[in-house]
Design a protein around this motif. Structure first.
Motif, PDB file in Angstrom:
ATOM      1  N   TRP A  18      70.118  22.753  16.918  1.00 12.29           N
ATOM      2  CA  TRP A  18      70.576  21.794  17.924  1.00 12.29           C
ATOM      3  C   TRP A  18      70.659  22.517  19.266  1.00 12.29           C
ATOM      4  O   TRP A  18      71.053  23.679  19.321  1.00 12.29           O
ATOM      5  N   PRO A  19      70.289  21.858  20.363  1.00 14.64           N
ATOM      6  CA  PRO A  19      70.326  22.533  21.666  1.00 14.64           C
ATOM      7  C   PRO A  19      71.739  23.003  22.024  1.00 14.64           C
ATOM      8  O   PRO A  19      72.707  22.307  21.752  1.00 14.64           O
ATOM      9  N   GLN A  20      71.819  24.161  22.612  1.00 11.38           N
ATOM     10  CA  GLN A  20      73.094  24.709  23.077  1.00 11.38           C
ATOM     11  C   GLN A  20      73.192  24.499  24.581  1.00 11.38           C
ATOM     12  O   GLN A  20      72.239  24.790  25.297  1.00 11.38           O
ATOM     13  N   LEU A  21      74.307  23.987  25.028  1.00 10.26           N
ATOM     14  CA  LEU A  21      74.494  23.740  26.453  1.00 10.26           C
ATOM     15  C   LEU A  21      75.292  24.870  27.083  1.00 10.26           C
ATOM     16  O   LEU A  21      76.140  25.480  26.440  1.00 10.26           O
ATOM     17  N   THR A  22      75.004  25.098  28.333  1.00 12.13           N
ATOM     18  CA  THR A  22      75.766  26.097  29.086  1.00 12.13           C
ATOM     19  C   THR A  22      76.804  25.382  29.936  1.00 12.13           C
ATOM     20  O   THR A  22      76.688  24.181  30.213  1.00 12.13           O
ATOM     21  N   ASN A  23      77.807  26.104  30.352  1.00  4.62           N
ATOM     22  CA  ASN A  23      78.881  25.504  31.131  1.00  4.62           C
ATOM     23  C   ASN A  23      78.446  25.031  32.511  1.00  4.62           C
ATOM     24  O   ASN A  23      79.146  24.232  33.126  1.00  4.62           O
ATOM     25  N   ASP A  24      77.314  25.485  33.000  1.00  2.00           N
ATOM     26  CA  ASP A  24      76.876  25.011  34.317  1.00  2.00           C
ATOM     27  C   ASP A  24      76.540  23.521  34.301  1.00  2.00           C
ATOM     28  O   ASP A  24      76.519  22.885  35.346  1.00  2.00           O
ATOM     29  N   THR A  25      76.312  22.934  33.125  1.00  6.13           N
ATOM     30  CA  THR A  25      76.074  21.488  33.047  1.00  6.13           C
ATOM     31  C   THR A  25      77.367  20.697  33.232  1.00  6.13           C
ATOM     32  O   THR A  25      77.324  19.476  33.337  1.00  6.13           O
ATOM     33  N   LEU A  26      78.507  21.382  33.262  1.00  8.78           N
ATOM     34  CA  LEU A  26      79.786  20.700  33.436  1.00  8.78           C
ATOM     35  C   LEU A  26      80.124  20.429  34.895  1.00  8.78           C
ATOM     36  O   LEU A  26      81.124  19.788  35.188  1.00  8.78           O
ATOM     37  N   GLY A  27      79.307  20.906  35.815  1.00 10.68           N
ATOM     38  CA  GLY A  27      79.563  20.665  37.226  1.00 10.68           C
ATOM     39  C   GLY A  27      80.602  21.631  37.763  1.00 10.68           C
ATOM     40  O   GLY A  27      80.978  22.599  37.105  1.00 10.68           O
ATOM     41  N   VAL A  63      84.502  10.760  44.451  1.00  4.88           N
ATOM     42  CA  VAL A  63      84.689   9.694  45.442  1.00  4.88           C
ATOM     43  C   VAL A  63      83.356   9.380  46.109  1.00  4.88           C
ATOM     44  O   VAL A  63      82.969   8.209  46.250  1.00  4.88           O
ATOM     45  N   GLU A  64      82.627  10.408  46.509  1.00  5.21           N
ATOM     46  CA  GLU A  64      81.328  10.210  47.161  1.00  5.21           C
ATOM     47  C   GLU A  64      80.346   9.500  46.227  1.00  5.21           C
ATOM     48  O   GLU A  64      79.629   8.582  46.645  1.00  5.21           O
ATOM     49  N   GLU A  65      80.307   9.943  44.973  1.00  2.52           N
ATOM     50  CA  GLU A  65      79.374   9.329  44.008  1.00  2.52           C
ATOM     51  C   GLU A  65      79.762   7.882  43.731  1.00  2.52           C
ATOM     52  O   GLU A  65      78.897   7.010  43.623  1.00  2.52           O
ATOM     53  N   PHE A  66      81.062   7.602  43.607  1.00  2.00           N
ATOM     54  CA  PHE A  66      81.525   6.228  43.390  1.00  2.00           C
ATOM     55  C   PHE A  66      81.015   5.334  44.511  1.00  2.00           C
ATOM     56  O   PHE A  66      80.484   4.252  44.265  1.00  2.00           O
ATOM     57  N   ILE A  67      81.177   5.786  45.759  1.00  2.00           N
ATOM     58  CA  ILE A  67      80.738   5.002  46.916  1.00  2.00           C
ATOM     59  C   ILE A  67      79.222   4.826  46.896  1.00  2.00           C
ATOM     60  O   ILE A  67      78.719   3.716  47.111  1.00  2.00           O
ATOM     61  N   ASP A  68      78.479   5.899  46.628  1.00  2.00           N
ATOM     62  CA  ASP A  68      77.014   5.826  46.594  1.00  2.00           C
ATOM     63  C   ASP A  68      76.509   4.883  45.507  1.00  2.00           C
ATOM     64  O   ASP A  68      75.553   4.132  45.718  1.00  2.00           O
ATOM     65  N   ARG A  77      92.270   6.169  37.053  1.00  2.00           N
ATOM     66  CA  ARG A  77      91.445   6.299  38.256  1.00  2.00           C
ATOM     67  C   ARG A  77      91.218   7.766  38.629  1.00  2.00           C
ATOM     68  O   ARG A  77      90.099   8.152  38.969  1.00  2.00           O
ATOM     69  N   HIS A  78      92.262   8.569  38.600  1.00  2.00           N
ATOM     70  CA  HIS A  78      92.188   9.962  39.035  1.00  2.00           C
ATOM     71  C   HIS A  78      91.325  10.792  38.088  1.00  2.00           C
ATOM     72  O   HIS A  78      90.280  11.317  38.470  1.00  2.00           O
ATOM     73  N   ALA A  79      91.754  10.927  36.850  1.00  2.00           N
ATOM     74  CA  ALA A  79      91.041  11.765  35.880  1.00  2.00           C
ATOM     75  C   ALA A  79      89.831  11.048  35.299  1.00  2.00           C
ATOM     76  O   ALA A  79      88.766  11.654  35.134  1.00  2.00           O
ATOM     77  N   GLY A  80      89.982   9.750  34.993  1.00  2.00           N
ATOM     78  CA  GLY A  80      88.913   9.017  34.324  1.00  2.00           C
ATOM     79  C   GLY A  80      87.764   8.630  35.229  1.00  2.00           C
ATOM     80  O   GLY A  80      86.644   9.126  35.073  1.00  2.00           O
ATOM     81  N   ILE A  81      88.026   7.747  36.183  1.00  2.00           N
ATOM     82  CA  ILE A  81      86.954   7.208  37.020  1.00  2.00           C
ATOM     83  C   ILE A  81      86.426   8.238  38.018  1.00  2.00           C
ATOM     84  O   ILE A  81      85.231   8.510  38.079  1.00  2.00           O
ATOM     85  N   LEU A  82      87.325   8.812  38.828  1.00  2.00           N
ATOM     86  CA  LEU A  82      86.862   9.713  39.891  1.00  2.00           C
ATOM     87  C   LEU A  82      86.557  11.118  39.382  1.00  2.00           C
ATOM     88  O   LEU A  82      85.587  11.735  39.799  1.00  2.00           O
ATOM     89  N   GLY A  83      87.376  11.632  38.470  1.00  2.00           N
ATOM     90  CA  GLY A  83      87.164  12.985  37.985  1.00  2.00           C
ATOM     91  C   GLY A  83      86.078  13.107  36.934  1.00  2.00           C
ATOM     92  O   GLY A  83      85.291  14.047  36.947  1.00  2.00           O
ATOM     93  N   PHE A  84      86.007  12.134  36.017  1.00  2.00           N
ATOM     94  CA  PHE A  84      85.053  12.247  34.918  1.00  2.00           C
ATOM     95  C   PHE A  84      83.814  11.374  35.114  1.00  2.00           C
ATOM     96  O   PHE A  84      82.699  11.882  35.203  1.00  2.00           O
ATOM     97  N   VAL A  85      83.996  10.059  35.196  1.00  2.00           N
ATOM     98  CA  VAL A  85      82.829   9.168  35.248  1.00  2.00           C
ATOM     99  C   VAL A  85      81.954   9.464  36.469  1.00  2.00           C
ATOM    100  O   VAL A  85      80.753   9.705  36.339  1.00  2.00           O
ATOM    101  N   GLN A 100      76.688  12.540  37.783  1.00  2.00           N
ATOM    102  CA  GLN A 100      76.024  13.628  38.500  1.00  2.00           C
ATOM    103  C   GLN A 100      75.337  14.631  37.585  1.00  2.00           C
ATOM    104  O   GLN A 100      74.731  15.593  38.058  1.00  2.00           O
ATOM    105  N   ARG A 101      75.422  14.420  36.297  1.00  2.00           N
ATOM    106  CA  ARG A 101      74.814  15.374  35.363  1.00  2.00           C
ATOM    107  C   ARG A 101      73.290  15.351  35.452  1.00  2.00           C
ATOM    108  O   ARG A 101      72.699  14.313  35.732  1.00  2.00           O
TER     109      ARG A 101
END
Length: 180
Positions: free
Chosen positions: A69-78, A90-95, A109-117, A123-124
């Protein structure tokens, strides 16, 4: 198919997408993460399992050993800096939504929508914005599977100590019964 909880069609479509070469493994796995945001982790987990099963099947049918199975590196976490991630969210939400971002005044909103989604998932690498929009539009479309409506159940209509009453329950979940 994955959203409709249709196990065999999920397996069939995943097999066809992978066996034909139309969708690579990395893109399919990235799809699962984006799908999870809109349809939930249990359905995404089932979909990822179907991808693994069909991957094994394809390699077996070709007489090949299934590669690891492919192994991911932490750089894919942003970015690891939370302030930067929230700013990018915030920028991505607006875009993406062409509307102002919501205030970061709740965990959702803080952790879920803006921080994670929007601070991470949208952006992945692995899917284009167009591909993510297609997944999102399909996910936001009305579902053809509807929960059963509330229905009246049998039960005591009256007892010596009470006046007549009706009991209602949702047939689609295990929520507690209520009386009216």
């Amino acid at each position: 198919m994955a959203a409709a909880d249709s196990p065999q069609p999920i397996e069939d479509h995943v097999h066809a997408a992978r066996a034909s070469g139309d969708i690579g493994l990395e893109a399919m796995l990235e799809f699962v993460l984006h799908f999870a945001v809109y349809w939930g982790w249990p359905k995404a987990s089932h979909l990822e399992g179907a991808i693994a099963r069909q991957r094994d099947r394809i390699h077996r049918e070709r007489g090949e050993q299934t590669p690891p199975w492919p192994q991911l590196t932490n750089d894919t976490l942003g970015p690891g800096a939370w302030d930067e991630r929230l700013k990018r969210g915030v920028e991505e939400f607006i875009d993406v939504n062409l509307t102002p971002a919501p205030p970061a005044n709740s965990p959702y909103r803080h952790a879920g929508i803006l921080g994670f989604v929007f601070g991470h998932v949208w952006q992945r690498p692995g899917l284009t914005r167009r591909e993510r929009r297609i997944i999102t539009v399909a996910s936001a479309s009305p579902s053809t599977t509807r929960p059963s409506p509330c229905r009246r159940t049998s039960g005591p209509r009256s007892t010596p100590a009470t006046s007549p009453r009706r009991r209602w329950t949702r047939s689609c979940c295990s929520s507690p019964r209520t009386t009216a």
